[in-house]
Design a protein around this motif. Sequence first.
Motif, PDB file in Angstrom:
ATOM      1  N   PRO A 156       0.802  -1.210   0.000  1.00  0.00           N
ATOM      2  CA  PRO A 156       0.000   0.000   0.000  1.00  0.00           C
ATOM      3  C   PRO A 156       0.848   1.280   0.000  1.00  0.00           C
ATOM      4  O   PRO A 156       0.318   2.378   0.010  1.00  0.00           O
ATOM      5  CB  PRO A 156      -0.786  -0.100   1.297  1.00  0.00           C
ATOM      6  N   GLN A 157       2.139   1.110  -0.027  1.00  0.00           N
ATOM      7  CA  GLN A 157       3.048   2.254  -0.004  1.00  0.00           C
ATOM      8  C   GLN A 157       2.801   3.201  -1.165  1.00  0.00           C
ATOM      9  O   GLN A 157       2.868   4.415  -1.008  1.00  0.00           O
ATOM     10  CB  GLN A 157       4.476   1.718  -0.075  1.00  0.00           C
ATOM     11  N   SER A 158       2.506   2.664  -2.335  1.00  0.00           N
ATOM     12  CA  SER A 158       2.307   3.511  -3.509  1.00  0.00           C
ATOM     13  C   SER A 158       0.982   4.275  -3.453  1.00  0.00           C
ATOM     14  O   SER A 158       0.823   5.274  -4.137  1.00  0.00           O
ATOM     15  CB  SER A 158       2.391   2.673  -4.781  1.00  0.00           C
ATOM     16  N   LEU A 159       0.045   3.829  -2.631  1.00  0.00           N
ATOM     17  CA  LEU A 159      -1.223   4.544  -2.494  1.00  0.00           C
ATOM     18  C   LEU A 159      -1.113   5.743  -1.555  1.00  0.00           C
ATOM     19  O   LEU A 159      -1.841   6.719  -1.709  1.00  0.00           O
ATOM     20  CB  LEU A 159      -2.316   3.604  -1.987  1.00  0.00           C
ATOM     21  N   HIS A 160      -0.217   5.656  -0.578  1.00  0.00           N
ATOM     22  CA  HIS A 160      -0.030   6.724   0.413  1.00  0.00           C
ATOM     23  C   HIS A 160       1.460   7.013   0.585  1.00  0.00           C
ATOM     24  O   HIS A 160       2.028   6.769   1.651  1.00  0.00           O
ATOM     25  CB  HIS A 160      -0.638   6.319   1.752  1.00  0.00           C
ATOM     26  N   PRO A 161       2.130   7.524  -0.439  1.00  0.00           N
ATOM     27  CA  PRO A 161       3.586   7.689  -0.362  1.00  0.00           C
ATOM     28  C   PRO A 161       4.046   8.770   0.610  1.00  0.00           C
ATOM     29  O   PRO A 161       5.208   8.761   1.020  1.00  0.00           O
ATOM     30  CB  PRO A 161       3.971   8.048  -1.796  1.00  0.00           C
ATOM     31  N   ALA A 162       3.173   9.655   1.015  1.00  0.00           N
ATOM     32  CA  ALA A 162       3.591  10.741   1.904  1.00  0.00           C
ATOM     33  C   ALA A 162       3.674  10.321   3.363  1.00  0.00           C
ATOM     34  O   ALA A 162       4.318  10.998   4.157  1.00  0.00           O
ATOM     35  CB  ALA A 162       2.642  11.925   1.770  1.00  0.00           C
ATOM     36  N   ASP A 163       3.053   9.186   3.720  1.00  0.00           N
ATOM     37  CA  ASP A 163       3.061   8.808   5.135  1.00  0.00           C
ATOM     38  C   ASP A 163       3.204   7.304   5.386  1.00  0.00           C
ATOM     39  O   ASP A 163       2.989   6.848   6.496  1.00  0.00           O
ATOM     40  CB  ASP A 163       1.806   9.327   5.829  1.00  0.00           C
ATOM     41  N   THR A 164       3.576   6.537   4.371  1.00  0.00           N
ATOM     42  CA  THR A 164       3.681   5.088   4.530  1.00  0.00           C
ATOM     43  C   THR A 164       5.066   4.610   4.104  1.00  0.00           C
ATOM     44  O   THR A 164       5.550   4.975   3.042  1.00  0.00           O
ATOM     45  CB  THR A 164       2.620   4.371   3.675  1.00  0.00           C
ATOM     46  N   LEU A 165       5.674   3.781   4.967  1.00  0.00           N
ATOM     47  CA  LEU A 165       6.950   3.146   4.648  1.00  0.00           C
ATOM     48  C   LEU A 165       6.757   1.637   4.633  1.00  0.00           C
ATOM     49  O   LEU A 165       5.783   1.127   5.183  1.00  0.00           O
ATOM     50  CB  LEU A 165       8.014   3.513   5.684  1.00  0.00           C
ATOM     51  N   ALA A 166       7.704   0.935   4.040  1.00  0.00           N
ATOM     52  CA  ALA A 166       7.605  -0.523   3.950  1.00  0.00           C
ATOM     53  C   ALA A 166       7.600  -1.150   5.341  1.00  0.00           C
ATOM     54  O   ALA A 166       6.823  -2.049   5.624  1.00  0.00           O
ATOM     55  CB  ALA A 166       8.752  -1.078   3.121  1.00  0.00           C
ATOM     56  N   TYR A 167       8.452  -0.693   6.222  1.00  0.00           N
ATOM     57  CA  TYR A 167       8.509  -1.171   7.603  1.00  0.00           C
ATOM     58  C   TYR A 167       9.314  -0.153   8.401  1.00  0.00           C
ATOM     59  O   TYR A 167       9.989   0.700   7.853  1.00  0.00           O
ATOM     60  CB  TYR A 167       9.120  -2.567   7.698  1.00  0.00           C
ATOM     61  N   VAL A 168       9.248  -0.246   9.706  1.00  0.00           N
ATOM     62  CA  VAL A 168       9.999   0.665  10.568  1.00  0.00           C
ATOM     63  C   VAL A 168      11.411   0.113  10.709  1.00  0.00           C
ATOM     64  O   VAL A 168      11.609  -1.074  10.899  1.00  0.00           O
ATOM     65  CB  VAL A 168       9.323   0.787  11.946  1.00  0.00           C
ATOM     66  N   GLY A 169      12.392   0.952  10.619  1.00  0.00           N
ATOM     67  CA  GLY A 169      13.784   0.535  10.725  1.00  0.00           C
ATOM     68  C   GLY A 169      14.618   1.277   9.718  1.00  0.00           C
ATOM     69  O   GLY A 169      14.735   2.497   9.786  1.00  0.00           O
ATOM     70  N   ASP A 170      15.177   0.558   8.776  1.00  0.00           N
ATOM     71  CA  ASP A 170      16.040   1.174   7.771  1.00  0.00           C
ATOM     72  C   ASP A 170      15.366   2.300   6.994  1.00  0.00           C
ATOM     73  O   ASP A 170      16.013   3.318   6.738  1.00  0.00           O
ATOM     74  CB  ASP A 170      16.579   0.124   6.803  1.00  0.00           C
ATOM     75  N   PRO A 171      14.096   2.190   6.599  1.00  0.00           N
ATOM     76  CA  PRO A 171      13.492   3.317   5.887  1.00  0.00           C
ATOM     77  C   PRO A 171      13.439   4.601   6.720  1.00  0.00           C
ATOM     78  O   PRO A 171      13.568   5.691   6.183  1.00  0.00           O
ATOM     79  CB  PRO A 171      12.085   2.830   5.547  1.00  0.00           C
ATOM     80  N   LEU A 172      13.281   4.484   8.034  1.00  0.00           N
ATOM     81  CA  LEU A 172      13.302   5.683   8.871  1.00  0.00           C
ATOM     82  C   LEU A 172      14.692   6.296   8.919  1.00  0.00           C
ATOM     83  O   LEU A 172      14.849   7.513   8.885  1.00  0.00           O
ATOM     84  CB  LEU A 172      12.804   5.369  10.278  1.00  0.00           C
ATOM     85  N   GLU A 173      15.709   5.447   9.011  1.00  0.00           N
ATOM     86  CA  GLU A 173      17.082   5.953   8.978  1.00  0.00           C
ATOM     87  C   GLU A 173      17.372   6.590   7.625  1.00  0.00           C
ATOM     88  O   GLU A 173      18.020   7.642   7.545  1.00  0.00           O
ATOM     89  CB  GLU A 173      18.087   4.829   9.245  1.00  0.00           C
ATOM     90  N   THR A 174      16.895   5.975   6.572  1.00  0.00           N
ATOM     91  CA  THR A 174      17.085   6.536   5.235  1.00  0.00           C
ATOM     92  C   THR A 174      16.382   7.881   5.118  1.00  0.00           C
ATOM     93  O   THR A 174      16.930   8.828   4.552  1.00  0.00           O
ATOM     94  CB  THR A 174      16.554   5.559   4.175  1.00  0.00           C
ATOM     95  N   ALA A 175      15.168   7.988   5.655  1.00  0.00           N
ATOM     96  CA  ALA A 175      14.434   9.260   5.620  1.00  0.00           C
ATOM     97  C   ALA A 175      15.214  10.343   6.361  1.00  0.00           C
ATOM     98  O   ALA A 175      15.321  11.474   5.888  1.00  0.00           O
ATOM     99  CB  ALA A 175      13.046   9.084   6.216  1.00  0.00           C
TER     100      ALA A 175
END
Length: 110
Positions: free
Chosen positions: A11-30
């Motif tokens: 569902p990440q592509s439906l809500h790209p402004a507030d959805t990540l694949a999972y918590v962890g590396d994507p938050l560090e990347t952000a």
Amino acid sequence: YSLLMVACLLPQSLHPADTLAYVGDPLETAYTLAWNAHALPRGLGALVDSPDLFPNSRPWLLGPHRLLSSLVAAPVVWATGNAILAVNVAMAVALVLAAMGAGNFAGGDM
């Protein structure tokens, strides 16, 4: 390739402004992409003096700096101020470019 990328990232592509694949590396990347977008206009000295891993000096040099993805994501961060959206845009661009490159490498026509 773009439609396949959108389908694979639901569902990440439906809500790209507030959805990540999972918590962890994507938050560090952000965080990293947001810091790079903040510091890039200020020069290399500001880039390496990130506030994470305090009190280490120049902690940016100790971790993954993600410069290439920062060049894609920085305009998104500057325009919207949204690092989550910037991560998703950078990932989408990377996936589409990788698919196009694989198609060319395999001899396929685009």
